[in-house]
Design an enzyme around this catalytic site. Sequence first.
Site, PDB file in Angstrom:
ATOM      1  N   HIS A  51       6.917   3.206  21.279  1.00  0.00           N
ATOM      2  CA  HIS A  51       6.042   4.343  20.962  1.00  0.00           C
ATOM      3  C   HIS A  51       4.765   3.822  20.284  1.00  0.00           C
ATOM      4  CE1 HIS A  51       9.021   7.633  21.580  1.00  0.00           C
ATOM      5  NE2 HIS A  51       9.863   6.634  21.386  1.00  0.00           N
ATOM      6  N   GLU A  63       2.025   5.120  19.890  1.00  0.00           N
ATOM      7  CA  GLU A  63       1.262   6.156  19.177  1.00  0.00           C
ATOM      8  C   GLU A  63       1.463   6.094  17.659  1.00  0.00           C
ATOM      9  OE1 GLU A  63       3.495   6.658  21.484  1.00  0.00           O
ATOM     10  OE2 GLU A  63       5.096   8.016  20.828  1.00  0.00           O
ATOM     11  N   LYS A 122     -11.582  34.036  -9.651  1.00  0.00           N
ATOM     12  CA  LYS A 122     -10.359  34.814  -9.824  1.00  0.00           C
ATOM     13  C   LYS A 122      -9.129  33.900  -9.847  1.00  0.00           C
ATOM     14  CE  LYS A 122     -10.043  39.509  -8.103  1.00  0.00           C
ATOM     15  NZ  LYS A 122     -10.072  40.258  -6.850  1.00  0.00           N
ATOM     16  N   CYS A 138       8.370   5.875  26.469  1.00  0.00           N
ATOM     17  CA  CYS A 138       9.826   5.881  26.252  1.00  0.00           C
ATOM     18  C   CYS A 138      10.543   6.616  27.396  1.00  0.00           C
ATOM     19  CB  CYS A 138      10.148   6.444  24.880  1.00  0.00           C
ATOM     20  SG  CYS A 138      11.804   5.966  24.342  1.00  0.00           S
ATOM     21  N   LYS A 195      -0.479  21.212   4.128  1.00  0.00           N
ATOM     22  CA  LYS A 195      -0.236  20.528   2.855  1.00  0.00           C
ATOM     23  C   LYS A 195      -0.224  19.010   3.056  1.00  0.00           C
ATOM     24  CE  LYS A 195       3.389  22.292   1.171  1.00  0.00           C
ATOM     25  NZ  LYS A 195       4.679  21.601   1.177  1.00  0.00           N
TER      26      LYS A 195
HETATM   27  N1  GLN Z   1      16.387   9.724  25.601  1.00  0.00           N
HETATM   28  C1  GLN Z   1      15.849   8.427  25.841  1.00  0.00           C
HETATM   29  C2  GLN Z   1      16.668   7.331  25.175  1.00  0.00           C
HETATM   30  O1  GLN Z   1      17.390   7.592  24.256  1.00  0.00           O
HETATM   31  C3  GLN Z   1      14.388   8.325  25.458  1.00  0.00           C
HETATM   32  C4  GLN Z   1      14.130   8.534  23.988  1.00  0.00           C
HETATM   33  C5  GLN Z   1      12.688   8.751  23.681  1.00  0.00           C
HETATM   34  O2  GLN Z   1      11.898   9.170  24.540  1.00  0.00           O
HETATM   35  N2  GLN Z   1      12.304   8.484  22.452  1.00  0.00           N
HETATM   36  O3  GLN Z   1      16.555   6.193  25.554  1.00  0.00           O
END
Ligand code: GLN
Length: 550
Positions: free
Chosen positions: A522, A524, A237, A396, A17
């Site tokens: 991050h 990504e 249908k 991370c 969705k």
């Molecule tokens: N657990 C780790 C922290 O809190 C890494 C968190 C994560 O990978 N987003 O720093």
Amino acid sequence: MPKFIFVTGGVLSGIGKGVTTASIAKLLQFRGYKVDLVKIDPYLNVDPGTLNPVEHGEPFVTDELYEFSPAPSFTYRTAEVDQDFGTYERFVGRPIHPRNNITSGQIYLSVILQERLGKFLGSTVQIIPHITNEIKRRIREVAKAQKLDVILVEVGGTAGDIEGAPFLEAIRQFRLEVPRQDTLLVHVTLVPYLPAVDEMKTKPTQHSVKELLSVGLQPDLIVARSKRQLTDSARQKIALYSNISKEAVISNPDLEEIYELPLRFYEQGLDAYILQRLELVAGPPKAMEKWREIVERFTKTKDSIRIAMAGKYLRMGDTYISICEALRHAGAQEGVSVEIDMVDTEEMEQNPSILKGLKKYHGVLSTPGFGSRGTEGMIETAWKCIEEDIPYLGICFGSQMLFSAFCRYELGLKGANSTEINPDTPHPVVDLLPEQRQVTEKGASMRLGGHTILVKPKTLLFAAYKKKKIRERFRHRYHLMPEYVEKACEKGLVLSATDEEERIINAIEVKGKHWIVGVQCHPEFTSRPDAPNPLYLAFIQAILKQKRLK
Ligand code: GLN
């Protein structure tokens, strides 16, 4: 006021969705409209940050923060939203505000706190009108925040779910309160194919439409998910039983490439139908050819590479969807498809041949995560990549594991670890951020959202971004301890980025190796099919340059 397109689901959840909603938004964008997307999640968690990633997939992290303060006694800021926002951002190509993720948790919390303040003094506080009013207020809040042409509102779950009922009721009321041409309801259902009778079965869709009708909602469009293109008789249908025309039944077959869906919808006149129904006048779509070229990048790759994704939440494909997509975006730009193998580091701890097997891969991506499970395997993975010079990207938690490995094996600090994993470690090389020490609540209490990062020149990170100042999104409580990083830098570690105050270490690299990088952020979350994130791109380019295993 903008126009509103509500998207509900039928038969089953998990039938795409979110991709359907994002594809409709993309088509309207091609027509020159300013669109925004809202996701309603009927669960009682205030945000998805506290959900199990294996059951629900990763939460997505937005750049901005949403300050949610229904009463003076309760304020929190969050950037953790449903993973569908990743799909939305990847399709429409711009950041979306976290206020657009509405959960039952937020709605009920706010009504109850207002009741305690005495806002409804003298009245019985009820689902109708108090909860439904709050839902409508939140949807309108999105319309008020910026000038928009169309807002798409996707309702999680399926029609008939108890949790979703107040939302469907709010939508019913909303549709009565505005002119008919200002709202539209799209219902996404599943049409299974039965090989035994070689037939597409429309009965589940019929039932699901009945369910919607019973709560006063008549769909304007049905999007039918099926393995193959909908047959004409199935279309006929569904139209008949749903009180809509045949043109309003749209086929959404399995596709080799999800980014192709807007094009498939366009061929069936979906956007033309919506425009006509909403009384919007638009010229021919723009930039669609460019999108078609982007889709071809994904389907016409010349070569492929294999990446091991080392981590622990691997039971579900959606857990690391933004990372998988970011790898695919970067690969497509370089003309290669990326095969991703999930390597379970918890299993690796029992079975050392899995660690040895990493040599088979062109690169290793070490994943985000929480808690101690599987972390010894993650640390060993990082060290193996350093030893064997396998391109490595630690995201991370993955960067924290890389740092622990470096401290253990290069600095000789036996048992070096994050205090998240071992609070009694003799060498707490990764520890809580100072501002986290007093925090006891778990909801939305991490360092969240977009932050500026200072990149050091002459690093792999700088080569990737080509900028001294970048912005990426974060979700963490722990960080690399500067005093240990300083020591590690004497032994071949490179500190390649910090926050603006140069307090938080945001990226590290290993000197003398082909490409070993760990980042606290991050990247990504900012990768798009037509604009891969620079760091993921650099990772893929490094892999192609190294030509491992060739
Ligand atoms: N657990 C780790 C922290 O809190 C890494 C968190 C994560 O990978 N987003 O720093």
